[in-house]
Design a protein around this motif. Structure first.
Motif, PDB file in Angstrom:
ATOM      1  N   ILE A 154      42.766  44.003  53.933  1.00  0.00           N
ATOM      2  CA  ILE A 154      43.738  43.969  55.022  1.00  0.00           C
ATOM      3  C   ILE A 154      43.282  44.937  56.098  1.00  0.00           C
ATOM      4  O   ILE A 154      43.106  46.138  55.849  1.00  0.00           O
ATOM      5  N   GLY A 155      43.069  44.410  57.294  1.00  0.00           N
ATOM      6  CA  GLY A 155      42.588  45.232  58.394  1.00  0.00           C
ATOM      7  C   GLY A 155      43.688  46.016  59.060  1.00  0.00           C
ATOM      8  O   GLY A 155      44.873  45.875  58.753  1.00  0.00           O
ATOM      9  N   ARG A 156      43.285  46.821  60.038  1.00  0.00           N
ATOM     10  CA  ARG A 156      44.243  47.705  60.702  1.00  0.00           C
ATOM     11  C   ARG A 156      45.178  46.950  61.633  1.00  0.00           C
ATOM     12  O   ARG A 156      46.208  47.470  62.033  1.00  0.00           O
ATOM     13  N   SER A 157      44.841  45.724  61.983  1.00  0.00           N
ATOM     14  CA  SER A 157      45.738  44.883  62.783  1.00  0.00           C
ATOM     15  C   SER A 157      46.396  43.826  61.915  1.00  0.00           C
ATOM     16  O   SER A 157      46.862  42.799  62.406  1.00  0.00           O
ATOM     17  N   ASN A 158      46.387  44.086  60.603  1.00  0.00           N
ATOM     18  CA  ASN A 158      46.960  43.158  59.620  1.00  0.00           C
ATOM     19  C   ASN A 158      46.183  41.850  59.525  1.00  0.00           C
ATOM     20  O   ASN A 158      46.689  40.880  58.965  1.00  0.00           O
ATOM     21  N   ASN A 159      44.971  41.812  60.084  1.00  0.00           N
ATOM     22  CA  ASN A 159      44.122  40.651  59.842  1.00  0.00           C
ATOM     23  C   ASN A 159      43.610  40.720  58.409  1.00  0.00           C
ATOM     24  O   ASN A 159      43.340  41.792  57.868  1.00  0.00           O
ATOM     25  N   ILE A 160      43.485  39.559  57.762  1.00  0.00           N
ATOM     26  CA  ILE A 160      43.208  39.501  56.330  1.00  0.00           C
ATOM     27  C   ILE A 160      41.901  38.764  56.082  1.00  0.00           C
ATOM     28  O   ILE A 160      41.658  37.688  56.649  1.00  0.00           O
ATOM     29  N   ILE A 161      41.062  39.377  55.237  1.00  0.00           N
ATOM     30  CA  ILE A 161      39.847  38.725  54.747  1.00  0.00           C
ATOM     31  C   ILE A 161      40.014  38.531  53.247  1.00  0.00           C
ATOM     32  O   ILE A 161      40.221  39.508  52.514  1.00  0.00           O
ATOM     33  N   THR A 162      39.948  37.274  52.761  1.00  0.00           N
ATOM     34  CA  THR A 162      40.039  37.023  51.332  1.00  0.00           C
ATOM     35  C   THR A 162      38.672  37.232  50.698  1.00  0.00           C
ATOM     36  O   THR A 162      37.704  36.541  51.040  1.00  0.00           O
ATOM     37  N   ILE A 163      38.594  38.192  49.808  1.00  0.00           N
ATOM     38  CA  ILE A 163      37.336  38.505  49.128  1.00  0.00           C
ATOM     39  C   ILE A 163      37.075  37.506  48.012  1.00  0.00           C
ATOM     40  O   ILE A 163      35.974  36.989  47.854  1.00  0.00           O
ATOM     41  N   ALA A 174      44.370  44.577  48.863  1.00  0.00           N
ATOM     42  CA  ALA A 174      45.537  43.996  48.191  1.00  0.00           C
ATOM     43  C   ALA A 174      45.039  43.109  47.054  1.00  0.00           C
ATOM     44  O   ALA A 174      44.088  42.329  47.239  1.00  0.00           O
ATOM     45  N   ILE A 175      45.666  43.237  45.883  1.00  0.00           N
ATOM     46  CA  ILE A 175      45.322  42.409  44.727  1.00  0.00           C
ATOM     47  C   ILE A 175      46.613  41.788  44.197  1.00  0.00           C
ATOM     48  O   ILE A 175      47.603  42.495  43.997  1.00  0.00           O
ATOM     49  N   PHE A 176      46.598  40.468  43.976  1.00  0.00           N
ATOM     50  CA  PHE A 176      47.784  39.822  43.436  1.00  0.00           C
ATOM     51  C   PHE A 176      47.377  38.644  42.565  1.00  0.00           C
ATOM     52  O   PHE A 176      46.259  38.109  42.679  1.00  0.00           O
ATOM     53  N   GLU A 177      48.287  38.282  41.672  1.00  0.00           N
ATOM     54  CA  GLU A 177      48.049  37.116  40.825  1.00  0.00           C
ATOM     55  C   GLU A 177      48.039  35.874  41.713  1.00  0.00           C
ATOM     56  O   GLU A 177      48.977  35.644  42.485  1.00  0.00           O
ATOM     57  N   THR A 178      46.980  35.080  41.592  1.00  0.00           N
ATOM     58  CA  THR A 178      46.804  33.940  42.503  1.00  0.00           C
ATOM     59  C   THR A 178      48.006  33.010  42.480  1.00  0.00           C
ATOM     60  O   THR A 178      48.436  32.494  43.516  1.00  0.00           O
ATOM     61  N   GLY A 179      48.601  32.799  41.325  1.00  0.00           N
ATOM     62  CA  GLY A 179      49.753  31.911  41.249  1.00  0.00           C
ATOM     63  C   GLY A 179      51.080  32.593  41.491  1.00  0.00           C
ATOM     64  O   GLY A 179      52.108  31.913  41.616  1.00  0.00           O
ATOM     65  N   SER A 180      51.104  33.925  41.541  1.00  0.00           N
ATOM     66  CA  SER A 180      52.355  34.673  41.736  1.00  0.00           C
ATOM     67  C   SER A 180      52.110  35.818  42.720  1.00  0.00           C
ATOM     68  O   SER A 180      51.920  36.972  42.330  1.00  0.00           O
ATOM     69  N   ASN A 211      39.559  34.178  42.663  1.00  0.00           N
ATOM     70  CA  ASN A 211      39.291  33.753  41.292  1.00  0.00           C
ATOM     71  C   ASN A 211      38.716  34.900  40.461  1.00  0.00           C
ATOM     72  O   ASN A 211      37.825  34.698  39.632  1.00  0.00           O
ATOM     73  N   ALA A 212      39.234  36.101  40.681  1.00  0.00           N
ATOM     74  CA  ALA A 212      38.734  37.259  39.933  1.00  0.00           C
ATOM     75  C   ALA A 212      39.373  37.309  38.550  1.00  0.00           C
ATOM     76  O   ALA A 212      40.580  37.093  38.397  1.00  0.00           O
ATOM     77  N   ASN A 213      38.553  37.601  37.530  1.00  0.00           N
ATOM     78  CA  ASN A 213      39.095  37.830  36.194  1.00  0.00           C
ATOM     79  C   ASN A 213      39.874  39.132  36.174  1.00  0.00           C
ATOM     80  O   ASN A 213      39.503  40.103  36.852  1.00  0.00           O
ATOM     81  N   ASP A 214      40.934  39.171  35.375  1.00  0.00           N
ATOM     82  CA  ASP A 214      41.748  40.386  35.282  1.00  0.00           C
ATOM     83  C   ASP A 214      41.110  41.362  34.288  1.00  0.00           C
ATOM     84  O   ASP A 214      41.666  41.679  33.238  1.00  0.00           O
ATOM     85  N   ASP A 215      39.885  41.836  34.642  1.00  0.00           N
ATOM     86  CA  ASP A 215      39.177  42.786  33.791  1.00  0.00           C
ATOM     87  C   ASP A 215      39.102  44.176  34.396  1.00  0.00           C
ATOM     88  O   ASP A 215      38.407  45.043  33.887  1.00  0.00           O
ATOM     89  N   GLY A 216      39.818  44.374  35.519  1.00  0.00           N
ATOM     90  CA  GLY A 216      39.919  45.706  36.104  1.00  0.00           C
ATOM     91  C   GLY A 216      38.820  46.083  37.061  1.00  0.00           C
ATOM     92  O   GLY A 216      38.809  47.218  37.546  1.00  0.00           O
ATOM     93  N   GLU A 217      37.902  45.157  37.384  1.00  0.00           N
ATOM     94  CA  GLU A 217      36.763  45.561  38.203  1.00  0.00           C
ATOM     95  C   GLU A 217      36.206  44.374  38.970  1.00  0.00           C
ATOM     96  O   GLU A 217      36.144  43.248  38.461  1.00  0.00           O
ATOM     97  N   TRP A 218      35.793  44.618  40.256  1.00  0.00           N
ATOM     98  CA  TRP A 218      35.122  43.599  41.059  1.00  0.00           C
ATOM     99  C   TRP A 218      34.096  44.296  41.933  1.00  0.00           C
ATOM    100  O   TRP A 218      34.415  45.244  42.649  1.00  0.00           O
ATOM    101  N   HIS A 219      32.837  43.839  41.851  1.00  0.00           N
ATOM    102  CA  HIS A 219      31.776  44.479  42.639  1.00  0.00           C
ATOM    103  C   HIS A 219      30.768  43.452  43.148  1.00  0.00           C
ATOM    104  O   HIS A 219      29.585  43.745  43.285  1.00  0.00           O
ATOM    105  N   SER A 220      31.246  42.235  43.456  1.00  0.00           N
ATOM    106  CA  SER A 220      30.363  41.155  43.906  1.00  0.00           C
ATOM    107  C   SER A 220      30.512  40.850  45.396  1.00  0.00           C
ATOM    108  O   SER A 220      30.036  39.814  45.859  1.00  0.00           O
ATOM    109  N   TRP A 221      31.198  41.712  46.129  1.00  0.00           N
ATOM    110  CA  TRP A 221      31.460  41.436  47.538  1.00  0.00           C
ATOM    111  C   TRP A 221      30.690  42.408  48.419  1.00  0.00           C
ATOM    112  O   TRP A 221      30.714  43.626  48.193  1.00  0.00           O
ATOM    113  N   GLU A 222      29.989  41.879  49.397  1.00  0.00           N
ATOM    114  CA  GLU A 222      29.259  42.702  50.357  1.00  0.00           C
ATOM    115  C   GLU A 222      30.074  42.832  51.637  1.00  0.00           C
ATOM    116  O   GLU A 222      30.544  41.836  52.204  1.00  0.00           O
TER     117      GLU A 222
END
Length: 897
Positions: free
Chosen positions: A645-654, A681-687, A657-668
């Motif tokens: 979430i940017g400073r003007s509330n613009n949003i980039i979806t990283i 921001a992290i949320f359950e895709t369906g909720s 489909n992330a697994n709920d394993d506590g870690e993500w490091h595949s985004w440049e």
């Protein structure tokens, strides 16, 4: 004569009869106060006998150890043919404490420990509560643990411009960090004194910066004390006030907070052409209160116990330093006074929006040995700061007695011309038809008093009497039968001093008809589906069964039970699996016999919770890198969506489909706008209702100007208020900036005027924080609308504040609250101007009202009068040169009332 006999006993929490009270004072008076007054004492078994001469009489009892009965007891149908038995009661300490907390309009946590006997009192002490300046005790512990030798306390730190927050507090002759301190070196010892003894936030910032807030948190975590969350440095919290959407600035420059304190921030927002902060000024404290550090009272009790026992840290000298040096810096009696004449309390207090904290070690004054621990936290208070502080003190007095510390905290003395209520005490409950015990102390008050019953919002319920004798007691008021149950009642007394001015006093709040207070679940809890959470409460003055209902913010409800016994806990509810997973549920508990007696819990989750751990607060992410995003979750199902979430509330979806394993490091990180104020921001895709947010962090590099910035005015008597820099022609200028983030090569420095590029000053300046190769050229027109822009090869840049070249006007107004028919003085100092001036009043919407267009440049104007035509509200004075239109200056913001 009629013979009365009976006993005086404690009344326990379950309303059963407790121990007899010896040496209790009994007072008997006629209801109208016109008859005789009879006094006696109980014997060693709590018994008494007395003869009175009256057909009806009022009785009350008081004792130095246990307090005063909360009401007068009315005895009627007395006659001379026989004796009467009258048994009186004083609520025991535990009952009084629980009554106080159950009726408190907010959330309350209390922990007290007698270090000698081991006796403790614990109420709601496992609930996480927001911290104010009490967090500085833990920060001090982490700092001391990072020291390598006792001599480290004398190490020196140089004070830089960005260290100044203008939050220094005056204590005696010592003052917090001010502009005049910048450039000096101060010791860690002095910073600790300022942080703990004066609650100086600037000093806290410097210590957090010197030792590193992440290293401090690591040391605190290694103490293995449950109930303490990670701490933020003060600078991180302050900067949250100022994250903006402007791509040129990111954060406002370092002087922003001090300008806000002086009501000058609107001027700079306008001159920098910046939008308002996302958080409106009136909402900052509320915003921050939900994002402050948290801990339990029991955790802080454990910290203080280990400090007192000198076994908190490994090296013995560190423990000595904590107990004998650092904690005593805070020993200014922040519990509203020291503990009598034989004991002292080394305590740290703190407050901010709806939060009050107190934590202290009580010591013997002669031996200096620690004898007790006392911690009291409140949050979500619905009463004033003074009333919340008084509640803290009242609860602390009772908790000290409960653990065997007999001496209560010293009462404040009655000032000249003051009325102060003594009774009713905090947390009492009365039933309709009772006669409450009303007592006060006064000084400098003449004539009769007016007594009324009011509510917390100030509305009058009923007038009791306009002719109360000022003798300190009133016992002719019976609570009407038709008064609705509520916990916001209080008494009000009004008298007149010797100058015939009114003096008011307000009693503690009390309950009529019963009260109930939900303790668990606490705000922010997460209830798993299928679990059986404990629901607990405190109640006073109510009987019968209770109803418990689950509700949400969409007015949906689910009855949990309508048959709960009023025993304080319910364990039989299983959270249904069919409920939606979301935030915003709360519990409602009410009395079946009287539904008007109820309470709601704070909001909580059902079904899932996500806590973003990384990025850390104000971590810096480099473009092109692959940062590690980390989180903790509970009750979450399915894949997760991660967004930037940017400073003007613009949003980039990283990813979605992330697994709920506590870690993500595949985004440049792409080549996005550099600056501070990003969040993950992290949320359950369906909720999407179940989501977590990171703290604010930075992408790329940010430049903040130190010179030009706000400087101390050397020309006027109001030098404490800052003004922008003024640069003279053909004189060397020492430009300074601060880089936050990685370097990206050499820099370009440009001069701007009215937000347009005027000239290039440097195309290859070293990114070392200083540049000395510019003298403002004499061909530059005189003006107060210049700026500097600095940028690197990655197109990261920063703008300076507006400043003056060639000429300057510094303006001041004598009062910030001018009233009708008042003549405020307008002062100014000019540089390199010798012509007449124009003086205007500028409204917040930009409209200007001319005061004079031919003012002589003599530095003062006294001919402006606040009239009916003067616009009400916020405004400022603008003074402009008639010859050089771009040379102008503004006063502080003031408000016409």
């Amino acid at each position: 004569m009629v013979k009365l006999s009976g006993s005086v006993n404690l009344r326990k929490v379950d309303d059963s009869i407790g121990l007899p009270i010896s040496q209790a004072d009994l007072i008997f008076e006629s209801p109208n106060g016109q008859g005789n007054t009879y006094r006696t004492k109980t014997d060693s078994q709590g018994r008494y006998e007395i003869e009175v001469n009256s057909n009806e009489i009022l009785a009350t009892v008081e004792n130095s150890d246990f307090g005063t009965s909360q009401r007068w007891t009315k005895v009627v149908n007395l006659n001379s043919d026989g004796s009467n038995t009258l048994n009186l009661f004083i609520p025991d300490l535990e009952k009084r404490l629980k009554n106080l907390v159950s009726s408190y309009p907010g959330e309350f946590g209390l922990y007290a420990l007698n270090l000698n006997s081991g006796k403790e009192f614990s109420l709601n002490s496992d609930s996480l509560m927001y911290l104010a300046s009490v967090s500085k005790i833990a920060i001090a512990i982490g700092c001391v643990d990072l020291m390598t030798s006792p001599s480290d306390i004398n190490k020196k730190i140089k004070l830089e411009l960005y260290h100044h927050r203008e939050e220094g507090k005056l204590v005696g002759e010592n003052m917090g960090i001010q502009y005049q301190d910048l450039g000096q070196e101060v010791s860690l010892d002095l910073l600790f004194r300022r942080m703990l003894g004066m609650s100086d936030t600037s000093a806290t910032d410097i210590l957090c910066e010197h030792f590193g807030i992440s290293r401090i948190n690591k040391r605190i975590k290694e103490l293995n004390i449950a109930g303490i969350e990670e701490f933020s440095s003060m600078i991180q919290l302050d900067r949250r006030r100022w994250w903006l959407s402007d791509k040129n600035v990111g954060f406002l420059p370092q002087f922003a907070f001090s300008l806000y304190q002086r009501q000058r921030i609107p001027y700079w927002l306008e001159k920098l052409n910046l939008p308002k902060p996302r958080i409106e000024p009136g909402k900052w404290e509320e915003y921050l209160s939900e994002r402050r550090d948290r801990a339990t009272t029991k955790a802080y009790g454990e910290i203080l116990k280990r400090i007192a026992n000198k076994n908190l840290l490994t090296e013995s000298w560190k423990n000595d330093l904590l107990l004998n040096t650092i904690i005593t810096y805070g020993g200014y009696g922040r519990f509203s006074g020291i503990v009598d004449n034989t004991k002292i309390i080394d305590s740290k207090g703190g407050s901010h929006h709806q939060v009050r904290n107190q934590a202290g070690i009580i010591r013997d004054k002669l031996t200096k040995a620690p004898i007790a621990i006392l911690v009291a936290f409140t949050q979500k208070n619905e009463i004033s700061k003074k009333e919340a502080d008084n509640s803290l003190k009242a609860a602390s007095d009772l908790a000290l007695k409960y653990i065997g510390i007999d001496d209560k905290l010293q009462e404040k003395t009655v000032k000249d011309e003051e009325i102060r209520f003594v009774a009713p005490a905090y947390g009492l409950t009365f039933v309709n038809g009772e006669i409450p015990f009303i007592r006060w102390k006064s000084k400098g008050i003449s004539g009769p008093l007016k007594l009324s019953l009011i509510k917390r919002n100030g509305s009058k319920v009923l007038n009791i009497s306009d002719s109360v004798k000022n003798d300190g007691e009133w016992h002719s008021f019976k609570i009407p039968e038709n008064l609705a149950p509520d916990d916001t009642y209080q008494f009000k007394l009004v008298g007149k001093d010797n100058d015939d001015d009114e003096v008011e006093a307000f009693s503690a709040f009390f309950t009529i008809g019963g009260t109930i207070h939900l303790i668990h679940p606490v705000t922010g809890s997460n209830l798993r589906k299928g679990s059986k959470p404990t629901i607990s409460w405190l109640s006073s003055g109510i009987n019968g069964k209770l109803k418990i209902t689950l509700k949400d913010q969409q007015n949906n409800s689910l009855e949990i039970t309508s048959n709960a016994r009023n025993d304080g806990e319910w364990h039989s509810w299983e959270v249904p699996n069919r409920l939606d997973k979301k935030w915003g549920y709360f519990l409602n508990i009410s009395c079946i016999e009287n539904p008007e007696i109820f309470d709601n819990s704070g909001l909580f989750f059902i079904g899932g919770r996500i806590n973003v751990i990384s990025p850390k607060p104000y971590e810096i992410w480099k473009k092109g890198s692959k940062p590690k995003i980390e989180w903790e979750s509970e009750g979450v199902e399915g894949p997760l969506t991660i967004q930037l979430i940017g400073r003007s509330n613009n949003i980039i979806t990283i990813t979605s489909n992330a697994n709920d394993d506590g870690e993500w490091h595949s985004w440049e990180i792409p080549d996005i706008e550099s600056g501070q104020g990003y969040r993950i921001a992290i949320f359950e895709t369906g909720s999407p209702e179940i989501r977590g947010y990171s703290e604010l962090f930075q992408v790329g590099t940010v430049y903040e100007w130190d010179v030009p910035s706000v400087e101390q005015s050397p020309f006027a008597s109001w030098a404490a208020s800052g003004r922008p820099h003024y640069f003279k022609y053909n004189e060397d200028v020492n430009l300074k900036w601060r880089r936050i983030g990685p370097s990206a090569g050499n820099l370009k420095i440009e001069l701007l005027k009215d937000n347009r590029r005027l000239k290039l000053l440097a195309s290859n300046a070293l990114d070392d924080g200083e540049w000395h190769s510019w003298k403002p050229e004499s061909d530059l027109t005189r003006g107060s609308n210049y700026q500097l822009k600095i940028s690197n090869n990655a197109n990261d840049f920063g703008l300076s504040v507006p400043f003056s070249i060639g000429a300057n006007i510094d303006v001041h107004i004598s009062t910030l609250r001018p009233k009708l028919n008042e003549n405020p003085t307008i002062n100014w100092v000019t540089q390199n101007i010798s012509d007449d001036l124009s003086i205007h009043v500028v409204k917040k919407n930009g409209d200007e009202i001319l005061i004079s267009n031919v003012a002589r440049d003599d530095g003062e104007w006294r001919s402006w009068t606040i009239s009916d035509d003067t616009p009400k509200g916020w405004a400022r004075i603008r003074i402009r040169s008639n010859r050089f239109n771009d040379v102008f200056g503004y006063s502080e913001w003031f408000k016409v009332v």
